[in-house]
Structures are given as structure tokens and as C-alpha cells.
Enzyme design. Structure first.
Site, PDB file in Angstrom:
ATOM      1  N   ASP A 127      79.392  54.444  25.485  1.00 12.05           N
ATOM      2  CA  ASP A 127      79.073  55.825  25.107  1.00 12.05           C
ATOM      3  C   ASP A 127      78.086  56.380  26.133  1.00 12.05           C
ATOM      4  OD1 ASP A 127      78.790  58.213  23.847  1.00 12.05           O
ATOM      5  OD2 ASP A 127      77.786  57.443  22.058  1.00 12.05           O
ATOM      6  N   ASN A 178      85.891  47.805  36.135  1.00 10.38           N
ATOM      7  CA  ASN A 178      85.658  49.248  36.149  1.00 10.38           C
ATOM      8  C   ASN A 178      84.842  49.642  37.367  1.00 10.38           C
ATOM      9  OD1 ASN A 178      82.842  50.637  35.440  1.00 10.38           O
ATOM     10  ND2 ASN A 178      82.862  48.588  34.502  1.00 10.38           N
ATOM     11  N   PHE A 233      78.907  55.803  37.141  1.00 11.50           N
ATOM     12  CA  PHE A 233      77.938  56.642  36.409  1.00 11.50           C
ATOM     13  C   PHE A 233      78.429  58.079  36.206  1.00 11.50           C
ATOM     14  CE2 PHE A 233      73.922  54.099  37.982  1.00 11.50           C
ATOM     15  CZ  PHE A 233      74.286  53.027  37.177  1.00 11.50           C
ATOM     16  N   SER A 269      74.328  47.992  38.278  1.00 13.51           N
ATOM     17  CA  SER A 269      75.731  48.409  38.317  1.00 13.51           C
ATOM     18  C   SER A 269      76.231  48.291  39.747  1.00 13.51           C
ATOM     19  CB  SER A 269      75.878  49.851  37.829  1.00 13.51           C
ATOM     20  OG  SER A 269      75.705  49.883  36.435  1.00 13.51           O
ATOM     21  N   ASN A 295      78.674  49.917  41.104  1.00 17.37           N
ATOM     22  CA  ASN A 295      79.476  51.063  41.532  1.00 17.37           C
ATOM     23  C   ASN A 295      78.666  52.224  42.081  1.00 17.37           C
ATOM     24  OD1 ASN A 295      81.918  49.758  40.704  1.00 17.37           O
ATOM     25  ND2 ASN A 295      81.302  50.175  38.590  1.00 17.37           N
ATOM     26  N   THR A 296      77.366  52.030  42.254  1.00 20.08           N
ATOM     27  CA  THR A 296      76.533  53.028  42.926  1.00 20.08           C
ATOM     28  C   THR A 296      75.973  52.348  44.164  1.00 20.08           C
ATOM     29  OG1 THR A 296      75.995  54.190  40.881  1.00 20.08           O
ATOM     30  CG2 THR A 296      74.453  54.466  42.718  1.00 20.08           C
ATOM     31  N   LYS A 302      67.769  45.649  33.301  1.00 22.51           N
ATOM     32  CA  LYS A 302      69.119  45.072  33.220  1.00 22.51           C
ATOM     33  C   LYS A 302      69.542  44.545  34.580  1.00 22.51           C
ATOM     34  CE  LYS A 302      73.763  45.892  31.480  1.00 22.51           C
ATOM     35  NZ  LYS A 302      74.609  46.777  30.675  1.00 22.51           N
ATOM     36  N   ASN A 340      74.802  42.570  33.581  1.00 22.17           N
ATOM     37  CA  ASN A 340      75.774  43.641  33.863  1.00 22.17           C
ATOM     38  C   ASN A 340      77.108  43.007  34.328  1.00 22.17           C
ATOM     39  OD1 ASN A 340      76.800  46.279  34.621  1.00 22.17           O
ATOM     40  ND2 ASN A 340      74.667  46.914  34.800  1.00 22.17           N
ATOM     41  N   GLY A 386      80.788  38.663  28.434  1.00 17.97           N
ATOM     42  CA  GLY A 386      81.833  37.730  28.023  1.00 17.97           C
ATOM     43  C   GLY A 386      81.752  37.246  26.600  1.00 17.97           C
ATOM     44  N   TYR A 440      80.601  44.605  24.877  1.00 17.46           N
ATOM     45  CA  TYR A 440      81.422  45.713  25.353  1.00 17.46           C
ATOM     46  C   TYR A 440      82.883  45.272  25.437  1.00 17.46           C
ATOM     47  CZ  TYR A 440      82.820  49.959  27.878  1.00 17.46           C
ATOM     48  OH  TYR A 440      83.423  51.128  28.240  1.00 17.46           O
TER      49      TYR A 440
HETATM   50  C1  LIG Z   1      83.984  50.218  31.346  1.00 14.01           C
HETATM   51  C2  LIG Z   1      82.577  49.732  31.451  1.00 14.01           C
HETATM   52  C3  LIG Z   1      81.559  50.624  31.766  1.00 14.01           C
HETATM   53  C4  LIG Z   1      80.230  50.175  31.859  1.00 14.01           C
HETATM   54  N1  LIG Z   1      79.239  51.068  32.140  1.00 14.01           N
HETATM   55  C5  LIG Z   1      77.949  50.647  32.175  1.00 14.01           C
HETATM   56  C6  LIG Z   1      76.897  51.557  32.397  1.00 14.01           C
HETATM   57  O1  LIG Z   1      77.094  52.769  32.523  1.00 14.01           O
HETATM   58  N2  LIG Z   1      75.630  51.064  32.461  1.00 14.01           N
HETATM   59  C7  LIG Z   1      75.346  49.732  32.291  1.00 14.01           C
HETATM   60  O2  LIG Z   1      74.171  49.341  32.336  1.00 14.01           O
HETATM   61  N3  LIG Z   1      76.333  48.839  32.064  1.00 14.01           N
HETATM   62  C8  LIG Z   1      77.613  49.267  31.998  1.00 14.01           C
HETATM   63  N4  LIG Z   1      78.605  48.357  31.750  1.00 14.01           N
HETATM   64  C9  LIG Z   1      78.269  46.919  31.614  1.00 14.01           C
HETATM   65  C10 LIG Z   1      78.179  46.476  30.153  1.00 14.01           C
HETATM   66  O3  LIG Z   1      77.130  47.151  29.499  1.00 14.01           O
HETATM   67  C11 LIG Z   1      77.940  44.945  30.059  1.00 14.01           C
HETATM   68  O4  LIG Z   1      76.667  44.650  30.607  1.00 14.01           O
HETATM   69  C12 LIG Z   1      78.982  44.135  30.820  1.00 14.01           C
HETATM   70  O5  LIG Z   1      80.262  44.710  30.678  1.00 14.01           O
HETATM   71  C13 LIG Z   1      79.046  42.679  30.357  1.00 14.01           C
HETATM   72  O6  LIG Z   1      79.364  42.585  28.992  1.00 14.01           O
HETATM   73  P1  LIG Z   1      80.890  42.373  28.444  1.00 14.01           P
HETATM   74  O7  LIG Z   1      81.464  41.216  29.208  1.00 14.01           O
HETATM   75  O8  LIG Z   1      80.718  42.114  26.985  1.00 14.01           O
HETATM   76  O9  LIG Z   1      81.610  43.641  28.714  1.00 14.01           O
HETATM   77  C14 LIG Z   1      79.932  48.794  31.658  1.00 14.01           C
HETATM   78  C15 LIG Z   1      80.966  47.909  31.340  1.00 14.01           C
HETATM   79  C16 LIG Z   1      82.270  48.351  31.230  1.00 14.01           C
HETATM   80  C17 LIG Z   1      83.355  47.363  30.896  1.00 14.01           C
END
Ligand SMILES: Cc1cc2nc3c(=O)[nH]c(=O)nc-3n(C[C@H](O)[C@H](O)[C@H](O)COP(=O)(O)O)c2cc1C
Length: 337
Positions: A63, A109, A113, A173, A175-176, A215, A244, A295, A316
Site C-alpha cells: 500500500d 519488481n 517508488f 530498495s 530500484n532507485t 530497513k 528488503n 520469504g 508481502y
Molecule cells: C511488489 C513489491 C513492492 C515493494 N515495495 C517496497 C517499498 O516500496 N518499500 C520497501 O521498503 N519495501 C518494498 N518491498 C519489499 C517488501 O516490503 C519486503 O521487504 C520484501 O518483499 C521481502 O518480503 P517478502 O519475501 O515477504 O515479500 C516491496 C516488495 C514487493 C514484492
């Protein structure tokens, strides 16, 4: 949500492109969230001076604009992290920018941002009725030069301070461009110094000390982890989220979409994320609480994170593959532990 329901809906959602499915799911949750929501038996945990009704939270990025807080809260999360938000609105990378790797229970992904900017974001937060613990995850705009990154974080911190249960500093992240470089010793020390000083002023002005959470990435080596732990102590950061998404492609190289650019999440990053978590736990020796992410696809994965040193966990990718029942499954597994 009733256990059967998500298994019925999932094939439909997976027949759509992931970004459309994501938007549709959240719209559906906004409409039906209250009806399909789940109550999780209370299992309060005190972390960072805050009382969490249960230890299972929503990770950042689902979100990004804080538009769905009430619907998400109805699913039973013990806390919700929204964002990443940046000072100014920005569109993110061109689509497609999210890919499913179902055989690996993973996503890649490269959103970059995309968000409405901190002012519109705060208007969304103000519309939510839920009064639980809201984490606000902050970042820098893609076009802010790295040497001015601290200005973006301080600006966001000042703006979100009054509305936040805690604030997450996202320097991980992938991607920046250059963002992860902020995890290096001297950059991190300078950045956290600025942010911590700003927090002291804000705490005086607002009469409350909002916890700061850092983070970090899963792609860190031992010496970097030690440096990060040092900076966390020096600047009195209140918790660390490990982790992350990952730049690694181990385990997914040969799968469809496995070579897409961006951050890998889900099952393939679990071991690495837990290793970073455990290393931080050793370095910080129980002085600074940890939040485990990366994970978690089953209750047992949440238990692994806590066994490695986490006080709280975040989900997530597991929600995409398992649906919202995963929240109750993790909470129950942790309660049994
Ligand atoms: C589609 C997507 C978008 C994400 N966007 C952000 C973000 O905007 N900021 C952030 O700190 N982490 C972001 N994350 C990372 C998640 O918060 C989480 O740290 C990471 O995916 C590992 O957890 P998971 O394996 O349960 O997904 C994103 C992850 C996914 C899959």
C-alpha cells in the site's frame, strides 16, 4: 477471509497481469474488507515501546500510497507499514514492472517508488479510521542527487512524524539508483546523524518520541552488517527490518521472468534474509529489536524469523501466493512457539 475463498479467487487474479491483479485485489478489499476480514486472537508484544496486538505485520510496498489502510487492517495484521513515500510525487518505472515466478513462490519488481508524494499520502492517512500501529516508510525521489538524499528523508520525517506509529528509513530498495550505497559506513553515519538530530527536535516539538526503524537489504556481507549495527547503536535507531528484496537470482535463473531486473522477493530469499537477520541479532545482542521479513510463506517461516532473533515479522509476497489466511497462520504458529 474464509480459507477456501482465496484459493478460488487466486487463479482469476493470476490470469491477469500482476499490477492489474494487485489493484483489483485492493479495490475488492476496500469494498469487502470489513465483511471478509479476520479477527486474530490477541497476543500482545511490546517492541520499541509500542504495544502490538500481534507480531504479524504488513511489509512496505503493498500500500504505497496509504489508500487501503482500513481494508488491510481488517485482515488482522498486528501492524501495517505503508509507503515507500517520497517528498514529491513520481511515476516510477515504465510497465511492466512486476513479475510472478509462481514455481518459486517469488516475485520480481522494479516499481521504483511510484507514489503520490508525501502531501497526498498524508491526506490518505488522515482518511483512515483504523487506530492501530501504522509504520510509514520513507525514501528519496529518484532525481534527488545522492549527496542531498538526507534532505529528502528529513523532509519526509518532518511531514509524517505526527501521523506515524514508527517511521522506516528505506535505504535498501534496489530500484532507485545508488540508494543502497547509503548503507555504506560513512554515508550511513552521515544520513542517520541528520535523521536522528531531526527526530530529537521533532520529539521536543510534538511531545512524543516516534521510533525510527532502518530497513536493510539481504545482499550484505558480514563487515557491512557490523558497520550497520554500529551506526544503529550510535544514532539510537529503535529497530531494524531485515530484509528488503534481493538482487540475487540464485534459484530462479532458469525460470520464466527469472532474468528480469529488479528486486526478488518470496521463498528464494528466505535463507539469505534470515542469515542477515541472525547476523544483526548477534551484533546487536538484544539491545535493538529486529523485524524479520523475506520469504515468509508459512507459519513455520515466521517461527524461523523469531528463532533467528526477530521480535516481529512482516509479510508481502506470501500474501500473493497464500492469501490473507497467512496472517492468522503465522500468528498461530508464533503463539504456539
Ligand atoms: C511488489 C513489491 C513492492 C515493494 N515495495 C517496497 C517499498 O516500496 N518499500 C520497501 O521498503 N519495501 C518494498 N518491498 C519489499 C517488501 O516490503 C519486503 O521487504 C520484501 O518483499 C521481502 O518480503 P517478502 O519475501 O515477504 O515479500 C516491496 C516488495 C514487493 C514484492
Amino acid at each position: 477471509m474464509p480459507a477456501m475463498l482465496y484459493s478460488l479467487v487466486r487463479p482469476l487474479l493470476f490470469s491477469l497481469d500482476p499490477e492489474t491483479a494487485h489493484a483489483l485485489t485492493l479495490k475488492g478489499a476496500d469494498l469487502l474488507g470489513g465483511l471478509l476480514g479476520s479477527a486474530i486472537p490477541p497476543q500482545p508484544v511490546r517492541v520499541m515501546g509500542l504495544e502490538f496486538p500481534n507480531p504479524v505485520g504488513l511489509a512496505a510496498g503493498l500500500d504505497k500510497n496509504a489508500e487501503h489502510i482500513d481494508a488491510l487492517a481488517a485482515q488482522g495484521f498486528g501492524f501495517i507499514e505503508v509507503g515507500t513515500v517520497t517528498p514529491r510525487p513520481q511515476p516510477g518505472n515504465p510497465k511492466p514492472r512486476i513479475f510472478r515466478l509462481p514455481r518459486a513462490n517469488a516475485l520480481i519488481n522494479r516499481f521504483g517508488f511510484n507514489n503520490v508524494g508525501v502531501e497526498a499520502f498524508l491526506a490518505n492517512v488522515a482518511r483512515a479510521r483504523w487506530r492501530g500501529i501504522l509504520g510509514i516508510n520513507i525514501g528519496k525521489n529518484f532525481d534527488t542527487p545522492l549527496e542531498r538524499a538526507a534532505d529528502d528523508y528529513v523532509h519526509c520525517l518532518e511531514r509524517v512524524y505526527a501521523a506515524a506509529g514508527y517511521v522506516t528509513i528505506n535505504i535498501s530498495s534496489p530500484n532507485t539508483k545508488g540508494l543502497r550505497g547509503l548503507q555504506e559506513k560513512s554515508e550511513l553515519d552521515a544520513l542517520l546523524g541528520r535523521i536522528a538530530a531531526s527526530r530529537e527536535g521533532l520529539a521536543d516539538r510534538h511531545g512524543k518520541r516516534v521510533p525510527l526503524v532502518l530497513k536493510v537489504a539481504p545482499d550484505l556481507e558480514g563487515p557491512q552488517i557490523a558497520d550497520i549495527a554500529g551506526a544503529v547503536r550510535t544514532h539510537r535507531i529503535d529497530a531494524v527490518i531485515a530484509t528488503n528484496t534481493s538482487l540475487s537470482r540464485v534459484g530462479v535463473e532458469s525460470l520464466p521472468h527469472g532474468a528480469e531486473q529488479g528486486g526478488l522477493s518470496g521463498a528464494p530469499i528466505k535463507a539469505r534474509a534470515t542469515a542477515v537477520l541472525a547476523a544483526l541479532a548477534r551484533e546487536l545482542a538484544g539491545e535493538v529489536p529486529l523485524i524479520g521479513a523475506g520469504g515468509i510463506l508459512h507459519g513455520a517461516d515466521a517461527v524461523e524469523k523469531v528463532a533467528a532473533g526477530a521480535s516481529l515479522v512482516q509479510l508481502y509476497t506470501g500474501l500473493v501466493y497464500r492469501g490473507p489466511d497467512l496472517i492468522a497462520e503465522c500468528a498461530a504458529a508464533l503463539a504456539r512457539r
